[in-house]
Structures are given as structure tokens and as C-alpha cells.
Design a protein around this motif. Structure first.
Motif, PDB file in Angstrom:
ATOM      1  N   MET A 265       0.837  -1.203   0.000  1.00  0.00           N
ATOM      2  CA  MET A 265       0.000   0.000   0.000  1.00  0.00           C
ATOM      3  C   MET A 265       0.874   1.257   0.000  1.00  0.00           C
ATOM      4  O   MET A 265       1.326   1.708   1.044  1.00  0.00           O
ATOM      5  CB  MET A 265      -0.929  -0.011   1.226  1.00  0.00           C
ATOM      6  CG  MET A 265      -1.864  -1.218   1.218  1.00  0.00           C
ATOM      7  SD  MET A 265      -2.935  -1.363   2.674  1.00  0.00           S
ATOM      8  CE  MET A 265      -3.967   0.087   2.533  1.00  0.00           C
ATOM      9  N   PRO A 266       1.140   1.821  -1.184  1.00  0.00           N
ATOM     10  CA  PRO A 266       1.946   3.045  -1.229  1.00  0.00           C
ATOM     11  C   PRO A 266       1.190   4.275  -0.725  1.00  0.00           C
ATOM     12  O   PRO A 266      -0.042   4.325  -0.792  1.00  0.00           O
ATOM     13  CB  PRO A 266       2.263   3.200  -2.724  1.00  0.00           C
ATOM     14  CG  PRO A 266       1.236   2.414  -3.438  1.00  0.00           C
ATOM     15  CD  PRO A 266       0.786   1.316  -2.515  1.00  0.00           C
ATOM     16  N   ALA A 267       1.960   5.239  -0.249  1.00  0.00           N
ATOM     17  CA  ALA A 267       1.399   6.545   0.108  1.00  0.00           C
ATOM     18  C   ALA A 267       1.068   7.282  -1.181  1.00  0.00           C
ATOM     19  O   ALA A 267       1.914   7.362  -2.083  1.00  0.00           O
ATOM     20  CB  ALA A 267       2.426   7.344   0.899  1.00  0.00           C
ATOM     21  N   VAL A 268      -0.153   7.787  -1.290  1.00  0.00           N
ATOM     22  CA  VAL A 268      -0.533   8.551  -2.482  1.00  0.00           C
ATOM     23  C   VAL A 268      -1.358   9.768  -2.080  1.00  0.00           C
ATOM     24  O   VAL A 268      -1.921   9.816  -0.990  1.00  0.00           O
ATOM     25  CB  VAL A 268      -1.366   7.703  -3.483  1.00  0.00           C
ATOM     26  CG1 VAL A 268      -0.565   6.535  -4.025  1.00  0.00           C
ATOM     27  CG2 VAL A 268      -2.674   7.229  -2.861  1.00  0.00           C
ATOM     28  N   THR A 269      -1.403  10.734  -3.010  1.00  0.00           N
ATOM     29  CA  THR A 269      -2.273  11.887  -2.810  1.00  0.00           C
ATOM     30  C   THR A 269      -3.310  11.920  -3.932  1.00  0.00           C
ATOM     31  O   THR A 269      -3.064  11.416  -5.023  1.00  0.00           O
ATOM     32  CB  THR A 269      -1.477  13.201  -2.828  1.00  0.00           C
ATOM     33  OG1 THR A 269      -0.764  13.274  -4.059  1.00  0.00           O
ATOM     34  CG2 THR A 269      -0.494  13.263  -1.678  1.00  0.00           C
ATOM     35  N   VAL A 270      -4.442  12.499  -3.632  1.00  0.00           N
ATOM     36  CA  VAL A 270      -5.528  12.589  -4.613  1.00  0.00           C
ATOM     37  C   VAL A 270      -5.997  14.033  -4.681  1.00  0.00           C
ATOM     38  O   VAL A 270      -6.205  14.667  -3.649  1.00  0.00           O
ATOM     39  CB  VAL A 270      -6.722  11.699  -4.190  1.00  0.00           C
ATOM     40  CG1 VAL A 270      -7.870  11.864  -5.170  1.00  0.00           C
ATOM     41  CG2 VAL A 270      -6.312  10.233  -4.101  1.00  0.00           C
ATOM     42  N   VAL A 271      -6.134  14.550  -5.901  1.00  0.00           N
ATOM     43  CA  VAL A 271      -6.768  15.855  -6.085  1.00  0.00           C
ATOM     44  C   VAL A 271      -7.964  15.645  -6.997  1.00  0.00           C
ATOM     45  O   VAL A 271      -7.813  15.267  -8.165  1.00  0.00           O
ATOM     46  CB  VAL A 271      -5.805  16.888  -6.709  1.00  0.00           C
ATOM     47  CG1 VAL A 271      -6.513  18.233  -6.841  1.00  0.00           C
ATOM     48  CG2 VAL A 271      -4.541  17.020  -5.875  1.00  0.00           C
ATOM     49  N   VAL A 272      -9.146  15.864  -6.451  1.00  0.00           N
ATOM     50  CA  VAL A 272     -10.360  15.580  -7.208  1.00  0.00           C
ATOM     51  C   VAL A 272     -11.191  16.859  -7.341  1.00  0.00           C
ATOM     52  O   VAL A 272     -11.234  17.687  -6.432  1.00  0.00           O
ATOM     53  CB  VAL A 272     -11.132  14.413  -6.527  1.00  0.00           C
ATOM     54  CG1 VAL A 272     -11.652  14.790  -5.169  1.00  0.00           C
ATOM     55  CG2 VAL A 272     -12.253  13.886  -7.383  1.00  0.00           C
ATOM     56  N   ALA A 273     -11.777  17.053  -8.522  1.00  0.00           N
ATOM     57  CA  ALA A 273     -12.661  18.204  -8.770  1.00  0.00           C
ATOM     58  C   ALA A 273     -13.719  17.769  -9.779  1.00  0.00           C
ATOM     59  O   ALA A 273     -13.683  16.634 -10.257  1.00  0.00           O
ATOM     60  CB  ALA A 273     -11.866  19.394  -9.287  1.00  0.00           C
ATOM     61  N   ASP A 274     -14.627  18.701 -10.124  1.00  0.00           N
ATOM     62  CA  ASP A 274     -15.746  18.311 -10.984  1.00  0.00           C
ATOM     63  C   ASP A 274     -15.300  17.755 -12.335  1.00  0.00           C
ATOM     64  O   ASP A 274     -15.931  16.874 -12.891  1.00  0.00           O
ATOM     65  CB  ASP A 274     -16.676  19.522 -11.219  1.00  0.00           C
ATOM     66  CG  ASP A 274     -17.486  19.803  -9.968  1.00  0.00           C
ATOM     67  OD1 ASP A 274     -17.502  18.939  -9.070  1.00  0.00           O
ATOM     68  OD2 ASP A 274     -18.077  20.900  -9.885  1.00  0.00           O
ATOM     69  N   ASN A 275     -14.225  18.334 -12.886  1.00  0.00           N
ATOM     70  CA  ASN A 275     -13.717  17.800 -14.155  1.00  0.00           C
ATOM     71  C   ASN A 275     -12.189  17.834 -14.155  1.00  0.00           C
ATOM     72  O   ASN A 275     -11.571  18.423 -13.259  1.00  0.00           O
ATOM     73  CB  ASN A 275     -14.303  18.584 -15.347  1.00  0.00           C
ATOM     74  CG  ASN A 275     -13.969  20.059 -15.249  1.00  0.00           C
ATOM     75  OD1 ASN A 275     -12.799  20.430 -15.173  1.00  0.00           O
ATOM     76  ND2 ASN A 275     -14.993  20.916 -15.218  1.00  0.00           N
ATOM     77  N   ASP A 276     -11.597  17.200 -15.158  1.00  0.00           N
ATOM     78  CA  ASP A 276     -10.136  17.045 -15.176  1.00  0.00           C
ATOM     79  C   ASP A 276      -9.410  18.397 -15.213  1.00  0.00           C
ATOM     80  O   ASP A 276      -8.369  18.566 -14.585  1.00  0.00           O
ATOM     81  CB  ASP A 276      -9.714  16.198 -16.388  1.00  0.00           C
ATOM     82  CG  ASP A 276     -10.128  14.740 -16.237  1.00  0.00           C
ATOM     83  OD1 ASP A 276     -10.607  14.368 -15.136  1.00  0.00           O
ATOM     84  OD2 ASP A 276      -9.981  13.979 -17.208  1.00  0.00           O
ATOM     85  N   ARG A 277      -9.956  19.351 -15.957  1.00  0.00           N
ATOM     86  CA  ARG A 277      -9.324  20.670 -16.091  1.00  0.00           C
ATOM     87  C   ARG A 277      -9.253  21.373 -14.725  1.00  0.00           C
ATOM     88  O   ARG A 277      -8.217  21.864 -14.312  1.00  0.00           O
ATOM     89  CB  ARG A 277     -10.172  21.485 -17.095  1.00  0.00           C
ATOM     90  CG  ARG A 277      -9.730  22.849 -17.455  1.00  0.00           C
ATOM     91  CD  ARG A 277      -8.470  22.896 -18.283  1.00  0.00           C
ATOM     92  NE  ARG A 277      -7.357  23.351 -17.435  1.00  0.00           N
ATOM     93  CZ  ARG A 277      -6.096  23.043 -17.601  1.00  0.00           C
ATOM     94  NH1 ARG A 277      -5.723  22.242 -18.557  1.00  0.00           N
ATOM     95  NH2 ARG A 277      -5.173  23.507 -16.804  1.00  0.00           N
ATOM     96  N   GLU A 278     -10.396  21.375 -14.045  1.00  0.00           N
ATOM     97  CA  GLU A 278     -10.439  22.016 -12.718  1.00  0.00           C
ATOM     98  C   GLU A 278      -9.516  21.312 -11.732  1.00  0.00           C
ATOM     99  O   GLU A 278      -8.876  21.953 -10.896  1.00  0.00           O
ATOM    100  CB  GLU A 278     -11.869  21.950 -12.149  1.00  0.00           C
ATOM    101  CG  GLU A 278     -12.742  23.099 -12.548  1.00  0.00           C
ATOM    102  CD  GLU A 278     -14.147  22.957 -11.957  1.00  0.00           C
ATOM    103  OE1 GLU A 278     -14.277  22.521 -10.793  1.00  0.00           O
ATOM    104  OE2 GLU A 278     -15.100  23.263 -12.683  1.00  0.00           O
ATOM    105  N   ALA A 279      -9.459  19.996 -11.838  1.00  0.00           N
ATOM    106  CA  ALA A 279      -8.584  19.239 -10.929  1.00  0.00           C
ATOM    107  C   ALA A 279      -7.120  19.585 -11.180  1.00  0.00           C
ATOM    108  O   ALA A 279      -6.330  19.716 -10.236  1.00  0.00           O
ATOM    109  CB  ALA A 279      -8.831  17.744 -11.092  1.00  0.00           C
ATOM    110  N   ALA A 280      -6.753  19.752 -12.452  1.00  0.00           N
ATOM    111  CA  ALA A 280      -5.353  20.102 -12.775  1.00  0.00           C
ATOM    112  C   ALA A 280      -5.014  21.470 -12.195  1.00  0.00           C
ATOM    113  O   ALA A 280      -3.919  21.666 -11.626  1.00  0.00           O
ATOM    114  CB  ALA A 280      -5.150  20.084 -14.289  1.00  0.00           C
ATOM    115  N   ASP A 281      -5.927  22.427 -12.314  1.00  0.00           N
ATOM    116  CA  ASP A 281      -5.683  23.771 -11.754  1.00  0.00           C
ATOM    117  C   ASP A 281      -5.562  23.706 -10.226  1.00  0.00           C
ATOM    118  O   ASP A 281      -4.698  24.337  -9.611  1.00  0.00           O
ATOM    119  CB  ASP A 281      -6.834  24.718 -12.115  1.00  0.00           C
ATOM    120  CG  ASP A 281      -6.844  25.045 -13.601  1.00  0.00           C
ATOM    121  OD1 ASP A 281      -5.831  24.758 -14.271  1.00  0.00           O
ATOM    122  OD2 ASP A 281      -7.874  25.570 -14.091  1.00  0.00           O
TER     123      ASP A 281
END
Ligand SMILES: Cc1cc2nc3c(=O)[nH]c(=O)nc-3n(C[C@H](O)[C@H](O)[C@H](O)COP(=O)(O)O)c2cc1C
Length: 437
Positions: A265-281
Motif C-alpha cells: 500500500m503506497p502513500a498517495v495523494t488525490v486531487v479531485v474536482a468536478d472535471n479534469d481541467r479544474e482538478a489540474a488547476d
């Protein structure tokens, strides 16, 4: 066969992953913070809640770096309190095998297993350094080469103590007998411990609380292959994850163990938003918050092993060569071989025209899963189905609300895919992890 995804929640505490200056950030110490994250994890039917450990405040050039959030209550105490307000969530404590004795380790972990009805786990860490050792009675304490010798012996003796009541346990109220003569008797003689006596607790619900390992060396991997149930790794990317997974699982047969008996089980981070573009920002914004100018300098000092305070974080990378084994930064895991990493940073900085701070952001603060809920769910599932991991330890950037959006938006999609339970089917952590009792 479709693999099930194992999930754990990491309560950050220190490291610049945590953006403690964010207006939504709350205390790292108040029980309300621990409880919020634990409740979120249990709502998401996670396997366990994870607490790391640090036994001395870190220092940079003899001073505490104020962006390296400090304040970490003792893990087993916090987890005992959480045991009372959660019902199924596993409770994993990081406890060092160098600075503790087997008797107290066995007792504290068995106690948590009793109190929680079989939900305890021990993350065995082996930090040995003299800087940390100064906080303890015997100072420097241990040679680096012996860190896993002691860990192996400590784990063997702890398991002996957990087993020491075995069939001698009775509870005969009419006859006025609680335990037969001989219960809890143990004796062990090794390179690090020479102890004998009686262990004070009958077997706990899991018998053996779950054992987790976190350490990356060859010896660390062998230690895990021989005796751990879970590895908490730092190899969260797909390619590095697959390579690590293959390496460690290939070590199991020599210890007579099956692939399923050790979960990675590696350590990971998640950034989630309504769509991929918003998540990237959003991901970009978070990275910039995580690495301020002063933090960029501190992280570069850890790599270079030099005082870089005269450098402008928005200017070019330091021209000097890195120093191996420097004491500029104390209390953090350093780099065994910094030269190739510095060379890689230089090459990337030149290719992209990055400043020192931008290089630190791009080279160090990689976010693992970024996107809409469906993008994130698909990527996580691919990692697991294609053997880059058996699951993940999620490290949120906000305490304590950092996993709320993941549990609300990604967890339902993982359930729809049939790779995450919708409700707990057992009560012990061993059961959640699919490990033999
Ligand atoms: C993902 C990960 C998490 C770790 N967490 C801790 C921790 O919370 N406390 C600690 O003292 N050491 C921690 N360590 C350090 C390890 O226990 C170990 O001492 C260190 O990695 C040196 O062992 P190695 O040479 O096998 O890597 C962690 C290591 C890794 C890879």
C-alpha cells in the motif's frame, strides 16, 4: 480475478504535504481532528486509519523549520480514544523498534487490540539515528547496520509474548481460577534482548495485531517479506509501483509465504474536482501552497546537504556539488546518493527553464491521482488490477477534512465497479485486509 482495493487514511501531522496555513486547516492535536478523519475513513469503509511517528522535532541548521508542522501526540493513546468512537476501522500505530522494548510493545499493541475488538496494527519503523537517540537514555543507541537485526528480534519476541498465554487461558469463575499456572511465561535470549518473565495479557481478538513495515532498503524489503502483513511504501507512481511490487512479492516464496499474505500500500495523494481541467488547476494551486520559497530552500538543503540560505528560491539551482552524510538537516530520512538526483534536477530545470522553487515543486511534490471522480477511480483501479499496488494509504493535504471529497465522490464509483466494499463484512482488521487470522 478482480482484486479488491484496500484503503487507509493517513493523518499527516508533519511534512509539507500538509498545508497548515490554509484557512480550512484545523488542529493537528485536538481529538476533534482525529475523529473527523477517522469518521470519514469509516464512512468510506476504509481498512484502517494510520498514524506516523516522530520521536524528535526535526531541525534544519540547528533550528526548527516553522513550515514543517510539529506537534504529534502519542499514537497508541490517540488510537485508543478513536477505538471508542469507531466500530470497524482498523487502527494502525507507527512505533519504533529501536527505541522501545518488546515487553512494552507487545503490551501496548495487545491492549489496543483488546480495546478495539481486533482492529490494531503496528507499523514497525527502524529509525536509529543518534540525533533521535539523544532524546533517550542511551544516547546514540544503535549502529545503522543493526536496525533490522533489532527489529527482527523485537518482532519475534513480541509475537512470542502475544502467544505466551495460548492454551493456558481459562476463566473458571466457579472454581475461582482465571489462568492456569504457566500462563504468560516467556523467556528469550538474543543479540539485543535477554528477557524472561510473564506477559500480563491473554490473547487479543486478532491474536497477532497486523504488522506493517515502512522502509525501503534491501534489508527492509526482506524484513517485510519475512514477517509483515502490509508494506507502507513510497512508490506511488505506476511504473515505480509495479517495480516495487514485483521485487517484494518475489521475495515471499523463500519465506514460505504466498503473494496474498503481504499487501502493498503506497502513500498517495488525490486531487479531485468536478472535471479534469479544474482538478489540474487545483493540483497546481496545492503544489504552490505546499512549497513556499522557504520550504523550497529547506528541501533543497536536505538534498544538497549544504546551507543554501543565500539562494533565491525564484533563481537558479545551486552550482555546488551535494555533500553526502551531512548534518544540515536532522531527523528526516536523507538521501544515500544525492549526486544523480541533483543531476536530474539540473537537467529538468534547464530543459523547462525552472527556478529552484519550480524544480522542487515539479520534482518532489508529485500528486498521484488528479482528475474528475471517474478519472481518479479508473486510475486507482488500474494501479491495483495491474499490480502496481494492492491498495493505497491516502495522504490528504488538509487536516482533517482532506478526504471528505474523495469519500463523497470517488468511493461510490469504486463501489459501482465492485472493487471496494459497500459495508464491512467482518470486524477485525485482518479480515478487512483478507489476511489469515
Ligand atoms: C513510506 C514510509 C513511511 C515512513 N514513516 C516513518 C515514520 O512515521 N516514523 C519513522 O520513524 N520512520 C518512518 N519511516 C522510516 C523507516 O522506518 C526507516 O527507518 C527508514 O526508511 C530507514 O530504513 P530503510 O533503510 O530500510 O529505508 C518511513 C519510511 C517510509 C518508506
Amino acid at each position: 480475478m478482480t482484486k479488491q482495493i484496500h484503503l487507509a487514511a493517513h493523518f499527516p501531522g508533519v511534512n509539507n504535504t500538509t498545508v497548515w496555513s490554509d484557512p480550512e486547516s484545523r488542529s493537528q492535536i485536538d481529538f476533534a481532528s482525529f475523529r473527523h478523519l477517522a469518521d470519514t475513513a469509516e464512512r468510506g469503509t476504509f481498512d484502517f486509519f494510520f498514524l506516523a511517528e516522530g520521536l524528535r522535532l526535526r531541525e534544519v541548521k540547528g533550528r526548527i523549520h516553522d513550515l514543517d508542522v510539529v506537534g504529534r501526540p502519542e499514537s497508541l493513546t490517540v488510537l485508543s480514544a478513536l477505538a471508542a468512537v469507531t466500530t470497524h476501522l482498523g487502527l494502525a500505530a507507527t512505533v519504533n523498534s529501536t527505541f522501545n522494548e518488546p515487553y512494552e510493545l507487545a503490551k501496548r499493541l495487545a491492549t489496543l487490540d483488546h480495546l478495539s475488538g481486533g482492529r490494531a496494527a503496528w507499523n514497525v519503523v527502524t529509525s536509529w539515528d543518534a540525533f533521535t537517540g539523544e532524546n533517550f537514555r542511551r544516547g546514540g543507541y544503535l549502529d545503522k547496520a543493526d536496525r533490522y537485526v533489532r527489529a527482527q528480534e523485537a518482532l519475534r519476541v513480541v509475537r512470542k509474548l502475544w502467544d505466551s498465554w495460548s492454551s493456558e487461558l481459562v476463566l473458571d469463575q466457579d472454581g475461582g481460577v482465571f489462568a492456569r499456572e504457566g500462563a504468560g511465561a516467556f523467556a528469550d535470549e538474543g543479540a539485543h534482548f535477554n528477557i524472561r518473565g510473564r506477559f500480563g495479557l491473554p490473547p487479543s481478538p486478532q491474536g497477532h495485531p497486523v504488522v506493517i513495515q515502512a522502509g525501503d532498503s534491501d534489508q527492509g524489503r526482506d524484513f517485510a517479506a519475512e514477517g509483515a502483513d502490509v508494506i507502507f511504501s513510497r512508490h506511488g507512481s505506476f511504473e515505480a509501483g509495479q517495480a516495487f511490487y514485483k521485487d517484494v512479492k518475489a521475495r515471499l516464496p523463500q519465506y514460505g509465504r504466498s503473494e496474498d499474505s503481504l499487501k502493498i500500500m503506497p502513500a498517495v495523494t488525490v486531487v479531485v474536482a468536478d472535471n479534469d481541467r479544474e482538478a489540474a488547476d487545483k493540483a497546481q494551486y496545492i503544489r504552490e501552497q505546499q512549497v513556499s520559497g522557504p520550504t523550497a530552500i529547506v528541501l533543497a538543503e536536505l538534498l544538497w546537504g549544504r546551507d543554501l540560505s543565500s539562494y533565491d528560491p525564484d533563481g537558479p539551482l545551486p552550482a555546488e556539488d551535494p555533500v553526502v552524510g551531512s548534518a544540515v538537516t536532522q531527523g528526516r530520512v536523507g538521501y544515500n546518493d544525492p549526486a544523480p538526483i541533483v543531476a536530474e534536477w539540473r537537467a529538468q530545470a534547464e530543459a523547462h527553464g525552472w527556478s529552484l522553487r519550480q524544480t522542487v515543486i515539479n520534482q518532489q511534490n508529485r500528486q498521484t491521482f488528479i482528475g474528475s471522480p471517474s478519472t481518479v477511480a479508473a486510475a486507482m483501479n488500474r494501479h491495483v488490477q495491474e499490480d502496481a499496488a494492492d491498495g493505497f494509504v491516502l495522504v490528504p493535504h488538509l487536516t482533517p477534512g482532506g478526504l471528505d471529497d474523495f469519500v463523497d465522490s470517488v468511493v461510490p464509483l469504486l463501489r459501482d465497479r465492485g472493487v471496494l466494499r459497500s459495508e464491512y463484512t467482518g470486524t477485525t482488521l485482518r479480515h478487512h485486509l483478507g489476511l489469515d487470522a
